[in-house]
Scaffold this active site. Structure first.
Site, PDB file in Angstrom:
ATOM      1  N   CYS A 182      94.275  48.532  57.497  1.00  0.00           N
ATOM      2  CA  CYS A 182      93.648  49.433  58.471  1.00  0.00           C
ATOM      3  C   CYS A 182      94.160  50.856  58.254  1.00  0.00           C
ATOM      4  CB  CYS A 182      93.974  48.988  59.892  1.00  0.00           C
ATOM      5  SG  CYS A 182      93.419  47.329  60.332  1.00  0.00           S
ATOM      6  N   HIS A 186      92.716  54.637  58.301  1.00  0.00           N
ATOM      7  CA  HIS A 186      92.992  55.261  59.597  1.00  0.00           C
ATOM      8  C   HIS A 186      94.467  55.585  59.820  1.00  0.00           C
ATOM      9  CE1 HIS A 186      88.911  54.712  61.102  1.00  0.00           C
ATOM     10  NE2 HIS A 186      88.930  53.478  60.612  1.00  0.00           N
ATOM     11  N   ARG A 230      83.584  45.419  66.103  1.00  0.00           N
ATOM     12  CA  ARG A 230      84.040  46.498  65.212  1.00  0.00           C
ATOM     13  C   ARG A 230      85.248  46.055  64.394  1.00  0.00           C
ATOM     14  NH1 ARG A 230      84.076  48.665  61.731  1.00  0.00           N
ATOM     15  NH2 ARG A 230      84.392  50.821  61.112  1.00  0.00           N
ATOM     16  N   CYS A 234      85.854  45.426  60.231  1.00  0.00           N
ATOM     17  CA  CYS A 234      86.941  45.987  59.415  1.00  0.00           C
ATOM     18  C   CYS A 234      87.531  44.913  58.501  1.00  0.00           C
ATOM     19  CB  CYS A 234      88.038  46.569  60.307  1.00  0.00           C
ATOM     20  SG  CYS A 234      87.571  48.087  61.170  1.00  0.00           S
TER      21      CYS A 234
END
Length: 273
Positions: A182, A186, A230, A234
């Site tokens: 992740c 991000h 969501r 991912c």
């Protein structure tokens, strides 16, 4: 000597050529960001999620399931039936289950207890169909009732702290054939994929913007996506096993993002490209 001067002159010329577009690129970037912001303002006027929220409110109040009961006595953390501001304080620790629950997992608890709808039935339902579609609509209603509220996730309970640490480890865990986490997308400032800016979810500003604008309506595919969906997407992009709906994995990631965004403003449902 002549060759040296010529080489230096050529190097300077190439350097000037390379440096000159930097200013134009900066100008283009500013113009691009301004245009995208204007586009988002335009599409946000009349968010299609509003229609789902209206249906969700009706589903919340309508008797359903084997017990033929509504969800009006569901306790989302602020007392039975209190919806206003509840989503802004989720995920949270619930003493009645002894667990940390996010919005979807808490709703599954209420559906099972109040209506007799088995949790597994929701989990096994396909995305945007059957029980998950009902869930999506109810989620749209509940998050709409927290629009404009401050993100205020209580991190005082030990189990919330445990979930935060688990979520943090998951956020930085690299997996899948492409070996990314992740945090790859991000975990830094100023990153984007094509025209999409990627908020830095490890910092308050990025987490507030990211967490505070989901669930959201995605214009590109005309679909309303919950946070559970969501997060599953991912994992799909990582080409790794997708987590079970409402599992500790997704709840832990939600705690990590929400806690980092504490103090930000909920702008839900959001609207995305």
């Amino acid at each position: 000597m002549k060759k040296t001067v010529t080489a230096v002159a050529l190097l300077c010329a190439l350097s000037s050529t390379a440096i000159a577009p930097t200013f134009a690129a900066d100008d283009d970037e500013a113009a691009r960001l301004k245009a995208i912001e204007e586009y988002r303002k335009q599409i946000a006027d009349g968010n299609p999620s509003d229609l789902l929220a209206m249906e969700g409110e009706e589903l919340w109040r309508t008797p359903y399931g084997p017990k033929n009961q509504s969800l009006e006595q569901c306790d989302l953390g602020l007392g039975p039936g209190v919806v206003k501001g509840a989503a802004a304080k989720l995920p949270r620790y619930f003493p009645d289950t002894g667990k940390v629950e996010d919005l979807e997992s808490r709703l599954m608890t209420c559906m099972e207890r109040l209506q007799g709808v088995e949790r597994q039935k929701v989990i096994d339902s396909p995305w945007r169909k059957g029980e998950k579609l009902r869930m999506d609509k109810i989620v749209a209603y509940i998050v709409t009732e927290s629009n404009g509220e401050k993100i205020d996730v209580d991190m005082s309970h030990p189990k919330m702290k445990e979930m935060y640490e688990l979520g943090k480890r998951m956020f930085f865990y690299r997996t899948g054939p492409f070996d990314f986490s992740c945090a790859t997308c991000h975990g830094k400032d100023g990153q984007r994929i094509r025209l999409q800016e990627l908020p830095n979810l490890t910092k308050h500003e990025g987490a507030a913007a990211g967490w505070g604008s989901w669930p959201a309506y995605r214009v590109s595919n005309s679909q309303f996506w919950t946070m559970q969906m969501r997060l599953n997407d991912c994992f799909r992009q990582q080409r790794t096993a997708e987590p079970i709906y409402g599992s500790d994995a997704t709840i832990a990631l939600s705690v990590y993002m929400a806690a980092n965004g504490n103090g930000g403003v909920m702008l839900t449902p959001g609207i995305k490209r």
